[in-house]
Design a protein around this motif. Structure first.
Motif, PDB file in Angstrom:
ATOM      1  N   LEU A   1       0.825  -1.202   0.000  1.00 38.39           N
ATOM      2  CA  LEU A   1       0.000   0.000   0.000  1.00 38.39           C
ATOM      3  C   LEU A   1       0.866   1.262   0.000  1.00 38.39           C
ATOM      4  N   ASP A   2       1.925   1.231   0.814  1.00 37.36           N
ATOM      5  CA  ASP A   2       2.818   2.393   0.851  1.00 37.36           C
ATOM      6  C   ASP A   2       3.477   2.609  -0.511  1.00 37.36           C
ATOM      7  N   ALA A   3       3.945   1.512  -1.116  1.00 29.32           N
ATOM      8  CA  ALA A   3       4.571   1.628  -2.443  1.00 29.32           C
ATOM      9  C   ALA A   3       3.557   2.095  -3.486  1.00 29.32           C
ATOM     10  N   GLY A   4       2.320   1.609  -3.365  1.00 30.47           N
ATOM     11  CA  GLY A   4       1.280   2.025  -4.306  1.00 30.47           C
ATOM     12  C   GLY A   4       0.980   3.502  -4.205  1.00 30.47           C
ATOM     13  N   ARG A   5       0.926   3.997  -2.959  1.00 32.89           N
ATOM     14  CA  ARG A   5       0.672   5.435  -2.782  1.00 32.89           C
ATOM     15  C   ARG A   5       1.823   6.260  -3.354  1.00 32.89           C
ATOM     16  N   VAL A   6       3.047   5.799  -3.128  1.00 32.61           N
ATOM     17  CA  VAL A   6       4.205   6.512  -3.698  1.00 32.61           C
ATOM     18  C   VAL A   6       4.152   6.471  -5.222  1.00 32.61           C
ATOM     19  N   TYR A   7       3.795   5.301  -5.771  1.00 34.16           N
ATOM     20  CA  TYR A   7       3.700   5.172  -7.229  1.00 34.16           C
ATOM     21  C   TYR A   7       2.641   6.122  -7.796  1.00 34.16           C
TER      22      TYR A   7
ATOM     23  N   ILE B   1      -7.304   9.479 -15.030  1.00 31.46           N
ATOM     24  CA  ILE B   1      -8.457   8.628 -14.682  1.00 31.46           C
ATOM     25  C   ILE B   1      -7.985   7.286 -14.132  1.00 31.46           C
ATOM     26  N   ILE B   2      -6.980   6.692 -14.789  1.00 33.97           N
ATOM     27  CA  ILE B   2      -6.468   5.388 -14.361  1.00 33.97           C
ATOM     28  C   ILE B   2      -5.813   5.491 -12.988  1.00 33.97           C
ATOM     29  N   LEU B   3      -5.077   6.557 -12.767  1.00 36.17           N
ATOM     30  CA  LEU B   3      -4.418   6.728 -11.467  1.00 36.17           C
ATOM     31  C   LEU B   3      -5.431   6.953 -10.352  1.00 36.17           C
ATOM     32  N   ASP B   4      -6.509   7.679 -10.649  1.00 30.47           N
ATOM     33  CA  ASP B   4      -7.571   7.843  -9.652  1.00 30.47           C
ATOM     34  C   ASP B   4      -8.190   6.492  -9.300  1.00 30.47           C
ATOM     35  N   ALA B   5      -8.430   5.668 -10.331  1.00 30.33           N
ATOM     36  CA  ALA B   5      -8.982   4.333 -10.083  1.00 30.33           C
ATOM     37  C   ALA B   5      -8.012   3.479  -9.278  1.00 30.33           C
ATOM     38  N   GLN B   6      -6.705   3.630  -9.557  1.00 35.10           N
ATOM     39  CA  GLN B   6      -5.723   2.868  -8.797  1.00 35.10           C
ATOM     40  C   GLN B   6      -5.686   3.324  -7.337  1.00 35.10           C
ATOM     41  N   GLY B   7      -5.893   4.610  -7.110  1.00 39.86           N
ATOM     42  CA  GLY B   7      -5.987   5.095  -5.738  1.00 39.86           C
ATOM     43  C   GLY B   7      -7.165   4.465  -5.008  1.00 39.86           C
ATOM     44  N   GLU B   8      -8.283   4.283  -5.712  1.00 43.56           N
ATOM     45  CA  GLU B   8      -9.437   3.621  -5.098  1.00 43.56           C
ATOM     46  C   GLU B   8      -9.126   2.162  -4.770  1.00 43.56           C
ATOM     47  N   VAL B   9      -8.355   1.482  -5.648  1.00 40.30           N
ATOM     48  CA  VAL B   9      -7.954   0.098  -5.371  1.00 40.30           C
ATOM     49  C   VAL B   9      -7.109   0.036  -4.105  1.00 40.30           C
ATOM     50  N   ILE B  10      -6.226   0.989  -3.938  1.00 42.24           N
ATOM     51  CA  ILE B  10      -5.374   1.012  -2.745  1.00 42.24           C
ATOM     52  C   ILE B  10      -6.208   1.193  -1.483  1.00 42.24           C
TER      53      ILE B  10
ATOM     54  N   GLN C   1     -12.341  -4.289 -11.277  1.00 44.41           N
ATOM     55  CA  GLN C   1     -12.936  -2.997 -11.653  1.00 44.41           C
ATOM     56  C   GLN C   1     -11.868  -2.014 -12.130  1.00 44.41           C
ATOM     57  N   PHE C   2     -10.712  -2.046 -11.470  1.00 48.35           N
ATOM     58  CA  PHE C   2      -9.627  -1.145 -11.858  1.00 48.35           C
ATOM     59  C   PHE C   2      -9.160  -1.427 -13.290  1.00 48.35           C
ATOM     60  N   PHE C   3      -8.911  -2.691 -13.586  1.00 47.64           N
ATOM     61  CA  PHE C   3      -8.426  -3.023 -14.923  1.00 47.64           C
ATOM     62  C   PHE C   3      -9.505  -2.826 -15.987  1.00 47.64           C
ATOM     63  N   GLN C   4     -10.749  -3.109 -15.638  1.00 44.75           N
ATOM     64  CA  GLN C   4     -11.835  -2.851 -16.593  1.00 44.75           C
ATOM     65  C   GLN C   4     -11.957  -1.355 -16.878  1.00 44.75           C
ATOM     66  N   HIS C   5     -11.852  -0.566 -15.815  1.00 46.54           N
ATOM     67  CA  HIS C   5     -11.942   0.885 -15.975  1.00 46.54           C
ATOM     68  C   HIS C   5     -10.782   1.403 -16.837  1.00 46.54           C
ATOM     69  N   GLY C   6      -9.558   0.901 -16.541  1.00 45.78           N
ATOM     70  CA  GLY C   6      -8.404   1.321 -17.328  1.00 45.78           C
ATOM     71  C   GLY C   6      -8.512   0.897 -18.780  1.00 45.78           C
ATOM     72  N   HIS C   7      -8.977  -0.345 -19.008  1.00 49.52           N
ATOM     73  CA  HIS C   7      -9.132  -0.826 -20.381  1.00 49.52           C
ATOM     74  C   HIS C   7     -10.177  -0.020 -21.135  1.00 49.52           C
ATOM     75  N   GLN C   8     -11.260   0.300 -20.457  1.00 51.85           N
ATOM     76  CA  GLN C   8     -12.307   1.089 -21.101  1.00 51.85           C
ATOM     77  C   GLN C   8     -11.802   2.494 -21.453  1.00 51.85           C
ATOM     78  N   SER C   9     -11.050   3.082 -20.535  1.00 51.40           N
ATOM     79  CA  SER C   9     -10.532   4.429 -20.783  1.00 51.40           C
ATOM     80  C   SER C   9      -9.575   4.436 -21.964  1.00 51.40           C
ATOM     81  N   LEU C  10      -8.669   3.463 -22.009  1.00 53.97           N
ATOM     82  CA  LEU C  10      -7.702   3.418 -23.106  1.00 53.97           C
ATOM     83  C   LEU C  10      -8.338   2.966 -24.411  1.00 53.97           C
TER      84      LEU C  10
END
Length: 762
Positions: free
Chosen positions: A46-52, A89-98, A201-210
């Motif tokens: 989680l810490d690494a994800g937030r830094v990323y 958008i993808i980074l916001d979704a990744q923040g929600e995953v974290i 949901q994160f990967f679906q959201h990212g795939h849909q966005s791209l």
């Protein structure tokens, strides 16, 4: 709920029960260890994800800054803007995953370890304590003597209480074992399920966005491919130019000085000059000078406010200064002060003096003109050289303007359609508005040579060349495929950027010309007969003839079938008649050979088409004595065709296998007008052929007095220029008068030159 241990078994307190207890305890300890390790790993993730995410957001911010509108590249701006939005958008979704992982995985597992496992340990301690108490009660009961009833009763009561307490704790312990076993399954599985759902949901959201960028990515990939090809082509061209320039003498440091009274930015001339201060120390400082708005100004840095040296150029004069110990100095004198300036070289000094003189003349001319009638600015001479014949030359300039604009399509700008264009590209043969002319000028003279129809000088052969082509003819070549391409042609009110993009696509990238190879379209071509057949040519579909497999240069047939020596035995009238009647199929020729043939046939649209398709203007036909298109045009006495080739970079001194250049051939054939043209374009009149004959010797052998006169006057004029120096006269006035007369006759009354050439005594 799954029952791991039976309650009945715990009441028996059998060895099997004790063995199961030990297994359960070992499993719980191992589970606790693994869960604690997993919780630590989850926290690290989680810490690494937030830094990323934070670093990625900084990266996206950098992308946005890179695509800032001030960069000037619309493709780059659009690409970076679209991509940065999707990444955000993808980074916001990744923040929600974290955050989901934090709540659903780490917290649940941590609570399981801290609460459920701890409670299990507490119950186990109570169970072990009651088990030890039961063991002691059993031992005391067994040791009670039979004869001592009070001890027996005491031991029996103690055992009863201990067994009761043990069984209660044992039941509680078994219950806790079954509970923790069930919670282990539900809590861990629920945590993993929540994490999987969040990741899905994160990967679906990212795939849909791209996926929304699929079409744009395909378009961008095509543009990138074209950019790569263009970059490779430009790199090759730059390397060739670099190699060519390195072969030249680059030891000098003279900048190219161009005076342009109608520059789009209002700056007629600019460059560095040294300026002597008016203080007591008379120090010299290097400043950036410019002529703009009828003023001479300078500045030290680009952002500095320009300092005005001369408020009104009409109130000053300019002259070279030889009194100062420094070289290349000149003075700009006004009623209020005198400014002493110094150039870097003699050529720059002369260029600045001429520029100031021209600006003074231009300022007076604009004063006299009606500002609502820009057409009154017609002049066929440069604005600094008005002499006694200025009125006649202005009238000639106005007539030239009217004649050029009378050609089909020339009353509108060739590229944007603006009415009343007063600029022209002399190598393309088109008229342009002032905005498009500025864009053409930025392309470089190897693409377009821009000239003003109202301010610059126009020689008769240039006017004749412009009248042979025109906007309609050239657009049928350079816009042949415009209907097939979804690019909209700009209109007069379009932004400059749209016009610039269109012009570069049209003339530099040549996106709209007919691509090779082609299928049959045109019948065999005949020589166009100048203005008489111009209307017919413009009504035809000006496209290249069909192309067949490229022929070998060694097998190309001759156009006329005549050697230059044979042409001397034919008069000019019969020669043109033969060429007019001759018909040749040009459908199988590649661009170089097509230019070669069409030059002899004087077919300007086909010549322009060949050049548009990349024909080498100096193409050599080794099967015909290494003849060039320019020599072919000389053989046909095609003045305008020769001028067209010269304006498009033809080498006026390129010789054939006999060592004869265009000037030799024009002299042999007695084409006085062409001799005059080549001399004005820098032909070497001292060059000798393989028979050790120069043009003067050939003209004397043929008893052509006119050509002998032209050659000798050209030689005398060069000697006078060298003798007079940089600030002397540009040659004898007789030279200019005679050459102007011959140019006029060659363009307007060629029959006079023919008669004089045929009979030198007349």
């Amino acid at each position: 709920m799954t029952v791991k241990m039976d309650f009945e078994e715990c009441l028996k307190d059998s060895p099997r029960f004790r063995a199961d207890i030990e297994v359960v305890q070992s499993d719980v300890i191992e589970l606790e260890t693994r869960l604690e390790k997993l919780v630590k790993q989850c926290q690290a993730m989680l810490d690494a994800g937030r830094v990323y995410c934070q670093t990625s957001k900084s990266f996206v911010s950098g992308l946005r800054e890179l695509g800032h509108p001030r960069s000037g590249d619309k493709t780059m701006e659009e690409c970076l803007e679209k991509f940065s939005k999707k990444l955000t958008i993808i980074l916001d979704a990744q923040g929600e995953v974290i955050e989901t992982t934090q709540k659903a995985v780490k917290m649940k597992l941590q609570n399981f370890v801290k609460e459920d496992v701890r409670r299990f340990k507490d119950v186990r301690k109570e169970f072990e304590r009651s088990s030890e108490t039961l063991e002691g009660a059993l031992a005391r009961n067994a040791q009670a003597p039979r004869g001592k009833q009070h001890e027996v009763d005491e031991a029996s009561n103690g055992l009863l209480n201990a067994r009761k307490a043990f069984r209660s704790e044992a039941l509680d312990y078994v219950l806790e074992i079954n509970v923790i076993e069930a919670k282990k399954k539900t809590d861990i599985l629920m945590a993993m399920l929540s994490m999987m759902e969040a990741q899905a949901q994160f990967f679906q959201h990212g795939h849909q966005s791209l996926s929304e960028l699929d079409e744009y990515r395909r378009k961008l990939a095509e543009e990138h491919t074209q950019f790569v090809l263009n970059a490779a082509r430009e790199k090759r061209d730059m390397e060739q130019k670099h190699a060519a320039i390195k072969k030249k003498d680059v030891s000098y440091d003279d900048s190219i000085m161009d005076f342009n009274a109608d520059a789009a930015n209002g700056i007629a001339m600019e460059g560095y000059l040294y300026k002597r201060a008016s203080n007591a120390f008379k120090t010299w400082s290097r400043r950036w000078f410019s002529i703009q708005k009828n003023q001479l100004v300078y500045q030290k840095k680009f952002k500095d406010q320009p300092t005005v040296v001369v408020e009104d150029l009409r109130l000053c004069t300019v002259k070279p200064s030889s009194e100062n110990e420094r070289r290349f100095c000149f003075e700009v004198v006004s009623p209020s002060k005198c400014c002493l300036l110094q150039a870097d070289s003699e050529r720059q000094q002369q260029a600045w003096i001429s520029a100031v003189q021209n600006s003074i003349a231009s300022a007076f001319q604009e004063r006299r003109e009606d500002p609502h009638s820009p057409r009154q600015r017609c002049s066929s001479v440069s604005v600094g050289s008005l002499g006694g014949g200025g009125v006649d030359q202005q009238n000639e300039g106005c007539k030239a303007l009217e004649e050029i604009q009378a050609i089909a399509g020339n009353r509108q700008c060739c590229d944007c359609g603006e009415a009343g264009p007063d600029w022209a590209s002399i190598n393309l043969g088109i008229t342009l508005c002032i905005v498009c002319s500025g864009i053409h000028r930025s392309l470089g003279v190897h693409f377009s040579k821009v000239r003003s129809l109202t301010l610059d000088s126009w020689e008769p052969e240039l006017i004749k060349l412009m009248c042979e082509l025109g906007n309609t003819v050239i657009n049928r070549i350079y816009e042949a495929r415009i209907d097939e391409i979804t690019i909209k042609k700009p209109h007069p009110s379009s932004p400059r950027g749209d016009k610039e993009s269109w012009i570069k696509s049209k003339y530099v990238e040549k996106k709209f010309i007919q691509k090779l190879p082609e299928t049959g379209r045109n019948p065999p071509l005949r020589r166009s007969s100048g203005r008489r057949n111009r209307a017919t040519i413009q009504e035809q579909n000006i496209q290249r003839p069909p192309l067949k497999p490229k022929p070998n240069r060694a097998t190309l047939p001759r156009v006329t079938g005549l050697n230059p020596s044979d042409l001397l035995q034919k008069n000019n009238t019969s020669f043109h008649k033969d060429v007019d009647e001759e018909q040749e199929d040009l459908s199988g020729l590649h661009p170089g050979a097509l230019l070669y043939r069409s030059a002899a046939l004087q077919n300007f649209p086909v010549m322009a088409d060949a050049l548009a398709h990349g024909a080498d203007v100096n193409w050599v036909n080794v099967a015909e004595e290494s003849s060039t298109p320019l020599i072919q045009a000389v053989s046909a006495n095609a003045l305008a065709a020769c001028e067209f080739l010269l304006q498009n970079g033809a080498n006026v001194n390129q010789a054939d296998s006999s060592g004869r250049g265009p000037l030799h051939h024009a002299t042999i054939l007695g084409h006085t007008g062409l001799v005059c043209l080549f001399l004005k374009r820098g032909a070497d009149y001292n060059a000798k052929d393989k028979n050790d004959k120069d043009p003067v010797t050939i003209a004397l052998d043929n008893a052509n007095a006119d050509i002998v006169t032209l050659l000798r006057i050209a030689k005398m004029n060069k000697e006078m220029r060298e003798m007079d120096g940089a600030f002397g006269q540009s040659g004898d006035d007789t030279y200019h008068d005679i050459f102007r007369d011959f140019s006029q006759m060659a363009s307007n009354n060629p029959e006079k030159l023919n008669r004089r050439s045929a009979d030198p005594k007349s």
